[in-house]
Structures are given as C-alpha cells and as structure tokens.
Design an enzyme around this catalytic site. Structure first.
Site, mmCIF file in Angstrom:
data_model
loop_
_atom_site.group_PDB
_atom_site.id
_atom_site.type_symbol
_atom_site.label_atom_id
_atom_site.label_comp_id
_atom_site.label_asym_id
_atom_site.label_seq_id
_atom_site.Cartn_x
_atom_site.Cartn_y
_atom_site.Cartn_z
ATOM 1 N N LYS A 36 0.844 -1.201 0.000
ATOM 2 C CA LYS A 36 0.000 0.000 0.000
ATOM 3 C C LYS A 36 0.876 1.246 0.000
ATOM 4 O O LYS A 36 1.911 1.295 0.686
ATOM 5 C CB LYS A 36 -0.897 -0.039 1.247
ATOM 6 C CG LYS A 36 -1.879 1.112 1.392
ATOM 7 C CD LYS A 36 -2.738 0.876 2.645
ATOM 8 C CE LYS A 36 -3.799 1.939 2.852
ATOM 9 N NZ LYS A 36 -4.683 1.632 4.004
ATOM 10 N N SER A 113 -9.332 1.336 2.957
ATOM 11 C CA SER A 113 -8.529 2.152 2.076
ATOM 12 C C SER A 113 -7.422 1.375 1.374
ATOM 13 O O SER A 113 -6.777 1.883 0.469
ATOM 14 C CB SER A 113 -7.919 3.317 2.855
ATOM 15 O OG SER A 113 -7.037 2.847 3.876
ATOM 16 N N SER A 137 -9.692 -0.917 7.144
ATOM 17 C CA SER A 137 -9.119 -0.783 5.808
ATOM 18 C C SER A 137 -8.422 -2.015 5.255
ATOM 19 O O SER A 137 -8.026 -2.029 4.092
ATOM 20 C CB SER A 137 -8.151 0.405 5.769
ATOM 21 O OG SER A 137 -8.869 1.610 5.886
#
Length: 433
Positions: A36, A113, A137
């Site tokens: 990420k 996310s 997330s």
C-alpha cells in the site's frame, strides 16, 4: 470496457528483491507481494493516495521495517498499490488514480482504504500484500474481494515508516488467498515461534451482530458451525447478545449512548456508541497528525474524503479522555468474555460490496452500520481475520473471527485448521440459499 491487466491496482511498479539471495529455507522464498502506498520504501515517494501529498514530500530515506521483514524472509516486492486518499475511507474509490477493479464483482467497489493491495491479491497478481487497518481498511476490502485479510493485535507489527492515520487505532495488516500464506506472512511480521495449534475454548456467535446482516444469517453461520462441530465438537459453540454485554460492562460508553438512535434494525446501541468513540478518537488523532499539511497545501480531495477531513479538522479535545476510558474498559470486558483461547465470530460487514459510484448518503448509512462491527477490534485492539465465505447472489461475503490481543498466532493457526472444512460447507450452503 477492457479490463487493465493489473486491474488498476498499482500506482507504481518496480522490483524490489530480497537483500540476499533467496534460500529455500526462508519462509517467503518465491512469493511476490505488493505494498500500500502508505509504507515508506527507500528512494520512492510515499504518496498517501493523493497527488498533492506526493508533490509536497521527498522520497523516503529508508524502508518501513514491516516491508524489510518480508523482503528479508525471501519475498519480492513488485510495486505500490492504489489507496483511498489519506486512508480516510472504507469504499476504495480514488478520483485521482482511479478505482482498482474488484476481481470478484467488477461493477462493485473493492473496499478501502487498502483497495489496490486487496485487488492485487484477489486478481492473482501477487501472492500476498501489505495494507493498513485503522477503522476497517484491511478487513473491508478483504471481504469485498473474496480473500483473507488479517488485522493484527494493536502494536503487534511495527508501524514505523508508515504514514500515521490515527496511532491509537492504526495497524499493519496483510492479505492472502491461502491460509498457509496468510500464516507464513504473519509468522514473519509477528516473529512467532513454532507452536502446536491450540483448540479454541469457545466460539461465541452473537445473535445481535448477525441480525445486522442484509443476507440470511444462516448463510454465514451454517458453514462455520458445521466446520467447528466436525473439527472441535459442538460443545464449544456459544450464543450471546454482545450489545447487552458491552452495555453492562463498559460504563464509560454512557456519554456516547445518549446520542444513539435506539433503532435496532440499523444498529446495536452499545456498539454504535463504541463506534462513536472510535470515530472521535480517529478524527482527533488525524487532526493532530495532518492539520498543518492540509491547512498549508489545501489539497484536492475527493468529495467523501474532503468531508471526512473537514470534520476531523473541526474536532476538539472534548470527550477524548472518555474515549481512552472506553478503550481500556472495552479491552478488559472483551478479554474477560473470550479468555485466552476464546473466539468471537461476527460478520465482517453487513452487506456484500456496494455498486460503484453509489450515492454518498447511501454509503453513509452503510458505513454507520458497518462500524458497529468494525469498531469491536479497533477499540479493543484485538486481532481479527476476515474469511471469504463464497458468494451470495453472485457477490462475495465473509465472516470474521476475533481473538484476544496477543493471540495472533492462535488465530492464524485456527484459520488454517478450519479453512478446508469451511470450503466444503460453503459449497453446500451456496446450493441451499
């Protein structure tokens, strides 16, 4: 429309090999992973999901320890993944870099996310990936993309070199398609010793949490119950009303309970109050971390994200001390409920993934309901794994198992033990509903 070969999962691609020649004895040799875009990687700008952030920050001077750990264990990094701006959403849409394509349901959101990290695993572009989970997330995109997602106990994995969202809630999590890979990555990140799996002492299924579901409760519980009965015996399965237990054992929640609508269809009052405490703490810490940058840069943010950021910047210190009391009391209450080797089984989220570009007001209703469930691990600091449970109406669904803070190895072992039996019973359940 043709699907991009990388499903829109990556914001940048590169190859980062293990620091020494991979040895067959290393646990992650031969595996690929993605990261990420919230983790520092030396020589790369950490973009935090927003071009203005990337533009105003210099390349990282070192690599986050969590990334280094899996590299040293023999894995190869193939790039950074798209994420929701400033990690402030569980939806997975990004107006700047595009929305990664959900490999299970292309007309649905991937969840955020850690959207790109989940999609990269779900689309079989990598063997595993790293994400972060503050409010949900890792767990939400894992559920939406039909893969395994692990949120470890709070502070169990280093967050050094990871842009903070809200430190009291932030965790480094990971995704995989197979429980063996999920466990191997966990053993590396958590530095777990070799131990024999432990039989769970109880598996608690809270009826009220499953009443939040938008699908038949039995679609999730049936396969779990039958798998547990087969492997461990039915005597360890217990049923409870979690909301009542939380109300009676977390007195600090009273100041948040007064604000909660008693509508049991859309929420469980004590868990909705827990979510309110989590949201306040998250906003307050986000503000302390990022107000200066937001005020100086005035970044271009997507509509939902800009609302979240604006609300966070308006947060005051009022009731923050109460949030800390809630965290402490809830941690103690849940520890008492589960004991050393108890498991809490809940839906990861109330519904399958919403459609792309769903109206923001509809998403707010969804989010409020989802956070009844997601805040349990967030506020307690307990570890949680989201396990895919096949499809319902051609859309991915999941169940989550939680264990006490520090019992991550026990939970990873349990997933590996249960998984094959679950798959068998999921196939039966899919034909029944």
């Amino acid at each position: 429309m043709a699907m991009a070969p990388d499903y829109g999962a990556f914001v940048s691609k590169f190859i980062l090999k293990p620091p020494s020649s991979p040895s067959p004895s290393l646990p992650l040799t031969g595996l690929t992973f993605a990261v990420k875009d919230i983790f520092d990687i030396e020589g790369h700008v950490t973009g935090f999901g927003n071009p203005d952030w990337a533009r105003t920050h210099v390349p990282a001077s070192s690599t986050a320890p969590a990334v280094l750990d899996v590299l040293k264990a023999g894995a190869t990094c193939v790039g950074k993944t798209v994420m929701d701006e400033m990690a402030y959403s569980i939806i997975g849409e990004n107006k700047h870099y595009g929305t990664p394509r959900n490999p299970c349901a292309p007309d649905r959101v991937p969840g955020g996310s850690s959207s790109g990290s989940a999609v990269a695993v779900g689309a079989m572009l990598v063997d595993f990936s790293l994400g972060t989970d503050t409010g949900g997330s890792v767990r939400v995109p894992a559920s939406y993309c039909g893969i395994l997602g692990f949120r470890p106990s709070h502070n169990a994995v280093s967050t050094v070199g990871v842009i903070p969202m809200a430190q009291s809630l932030d965790t480094v999590g990971w995704f995989a398609r197979e429980p063996s890979v999920l466990k191997q990555v966990g053993r590396v990140l958590l530095e777990l010793p070799d131990e024999d799996p432990v039989r769970p002492s109880q598996i608690i299924i809270p009826r009220d949490c499953f009443q939040l579901l938008g699908i038949p409760t039995e679609r999730l519980t049936q396969a779990l119950v039958r798998s547990v009965e087969k492997l461990h015996g039915g005597d360890i399965i217990k049923h409870s009303i979690l909301g009542d237990y939380v109300r009676d054992n977390v007195p600090a929640l009273s100041s948040f309970l007064s604000e909660i609508n008693e509508d049991h269809v859309n929420n469980i009052p004590s868990l909705a109050a827990l979510s309110s405490a989590r949201r306040l703490l998250q906003r307050y810490e986000f503000k302390n971390n990022h107000k200066e940058w937001v005020s100086a840069v005035n970044p271009d943010l997507g509509p939902g994200i800009s609302d979240h950021v604006r609300e966070a910047l308006q947060t005051t210190e009022e009731n923050i001390d109460v949030c800390w009391s809630v965290k402490k009391e809830f941690h103690a209450a849940l520890t008492s409920l589960l004991g050393d080797f108890g498991i809490l089984a809940i839906p990861t989220v109330p519904w399958p993934p919403p459609k792309l570009q769903t109206d923001s007001s509809a998403l707010e209703v969804f989010g409020a309901k989802a956070f009844n469930l997601l805040s349990i691990a967030g506020v307690s600091g307990f570890c949680q794994v989201s396990i895919p449970m096949g499809l319902h109406g051609n859309l991915p669904i999941s169940i989550s198992l939680l264990a006490k803070c520090g019992a991550d190895g026990f939970l990873l072992d349990l997933v590996e033990t249960l998984y094959e039996s679950l798959k068998e019973h999921i196939a039966i359940a899919e034909k029944s509903f």
